[in-house]
Design an enzyme around this catalytic site. Structure first.
Site, PDB file in Angstrom:
ATOM      1  CG  ASN A  90      -2.146   0.972   1.011  1.00  0.00           C
ATOM      2  OD1 ASN A  90      -1.884   2.072   0.782  1.00  0.00           O
ATOM      3  ND2 ASN A  90      -3.097   0.631   1.434  1.00  0.00           N
ATOM      4  CG  ASP A  91       1.685   3.018   3.593  1.00  0.00           C
ATOM      5  OD1 ASP A  91       0.516   3.378   3.223  1.00  0.00           O
ATOM      6  OD2 ASP A  91       1.821   2.587   4.742  1.00  0.00           O
TER       7      ASP A  91
END
Length: 473
Positions: A396-397
């Site tokens: 995600n990040d």
């Protein structure tokens, strides 16, 4: 007896050489396993040699060593047996917390040596005592801090603990602990020295806890690396006090390597070490994130697999979700199906992907993925723009374009994998949940991105079957 003393001394140097050589071989995935074995033999060699030192002491002193030898053997059996069992049985998802725990044990061992040196009968000069205090402080902080890191990674502490004036409290605890350590050194074998020593170690353990509890989960890979450096430094300092070359060399090598890795990982997040330790990363994420207004598109696993089957190039970005699903083996099965169809497949690794340094590399190696298919971020980032498909699994990040574009985002400036620049992006996730930083990811709403919802193991199984069906149709 003199010959035996020389043998014991030389064994420490031989063990140190094996350790350094083993660490060198660990720098490459191809030779990492043999490097670990080499370093392990070095440590075993010096441990056995240490027991030979028993025969060089005087006859009068030997009875006093019996209890120490028994305790040492008992510790080796219990510790070696437990570590061996956990090392073989631990799941890949639990590897980060196991590393944190084992690392803490190293710091605790260094702290225990410091306790003996500060309370033992042997007369010691003030300089070695101050070095002992420094080793005890760093080792104790590494022990308690690593335990907190383990609790966070293991889900036993789900949220950072933060309160007003926390930095002042932490600084006060640390400074008082340092003062108590200095008092313990100067009051060695004097009235009040024992109390100062006791309070010093309590303060050191508390300092490690205070330093770690406010740090968010996104920073745990950096924290683990930092405490690894702490443990190495503590061992090196205690090796100096004990005049043990093996401990000095091993400790300083581990300490310096851990420090360099910590700096590299912090750089990979575009943050300083002080920012990791003393800022409340992600605290304002939920309020500042203003995610896109579009709806994310979703496709079936078979449709995504078909697109990749007829693509020329695919770059796969593994994340922690892959480890949670234990789907690395199924992923490599899918990759081999694509390669058989003539698709060029590569893996892209972000330096802080997963929950510990090198987590994704270990995960892929466990599945048998060849090393030449795995690329670091700086080596592959420019290739995304020319790639047909980017497949993101549970990350995600590290693929969040807000890091490049949104100055209000807490991850702004963090180097990311340029997966969003691929012609087509597929993201395998259970749902639309955010990453550790709690920041919305606009990539999921881009026109060239489609979500493939579901557990990575189940999704990849369907993808494998879809590609197989295409091959036989």
């Amino acid at each position: 007896m003199i010959l035996l003393e020389y043998i014991v001394a030389i064994s420490a140097l031989i063990a140190s050489g094996l350790l350094v050589y083993g660490l060198k071989r660990m720098s490459s995935p191809v030779t990492a396993v043999s490097g670990i074995v080499t370093a392990g033999w070095g440590m075993l060699f010096v441990t056995v040699a240490s027991f030979l030192g028993i025969f060089s002491v005087s006859e009068a002193a030997k009875p006093h060593l019996v209890i120490n030898v028994i305790l040492a053997i008992l510790g080796l059996v219990i510790g070696g047996g437990w570590a061996g069992w956990k090392g073989r049985s631990v799941a890949m998802t639990a590897m980060p917390q196991m590393v944190a725990l084992f690392n803490g044990m190293g710091g605790g061992a260094a702290a225990a040596v410091s306790v003996i040196a500060l309370t033992g009968p042997k007369e010691t000069g003030i300089v070695p005592l101050l070095v002992t205090v420094a080793g005890g402080l760093i080792g104790s902080m590494s022990l308690s801090g690593s335990i907190i890191a383990w609790a966070k990674l293991d889900g036993r502490m789900n949220k950072p603990i933060r309160f007003g004036g926390q930095r002042i409290v932490n600084a006060t605890v640390f400074m008082l602990t340092v003062l108590l350590g200095i008092m313990a050194a100067f009051l060695y074998h004097q009235d009040g020295g024992g109390i100062a020593t006791l309070l010093f170690f309590i303060g050191a353990l508390l300092a490690g806890i205070c330093m770690t509890i406010p740090i968010g989960g996104a920073d745990m890979p950096v924290v683990i690396s930092l405490y690894n450096a702490f443990t190495g430094l503590a061992v090196g300092l205690e090796g100096y006090v004990m005049a043990d070359p093996a401990l000095m060399i091993a400790g300083m090598v581990v300490g310096s390597a851990g420090t360099l890795l910590t700096v590299m990982m912090a750089k990979g997040m575009n943050r300083s070490i002080s920012n990791v330790l003393f800022s409340n990363f992600g605290e304002a994420s939920a309020s500042t994130a203003t995610g896109p207004q579009k709806e994310a598109k979703s496709v079936a696993p078979g449709d995504a697999a078909t697109t990749m089957r007829y693509a020329s190039s695919v770059i796969i970005v593994p994340g922690y979700g892959l480890a949670v699903a234990q789907a690395q083996g199924k992923l490599y099965d899918f990759v081999k199906q694509l390669q058989a169809a003539g698709v060029d497949v590569k893996f892209a690794i972000h330096p802080v992907a997963g929950r510990m340094p090198g987590h994704m590399n270990v995960l892929l190696a466990e599945a048998g993925v060849p090393y030449d298919m795995i690329y670091d971020m700086e080596d592959i980032n420019d290739s995304f723009a020319d790639t047909d498909v980017a497949l993101i699994i549970g990350a995600n990040d590290v693929v969040n374009p807000s890091a490049r574009t949104d100055k209000s985002s807490p991850i702004y400036g963090m180097p990311i994998l340029n997966a969003d620049k691929a012609h087509q992006v597929f993201v395998i996730k259970r749902g639309m949940g955010m990453g550790y930083s709690a920041v919305e990811n606009p990539l999921f709403f881009q026109d060239n991105c489609a979500m493939v919802f579901g557990d990575a193991q189940a999704v990849l199984s369907k993808m494998v079957e879809a590609v197989k069906a295409l091959g036989t149709s």
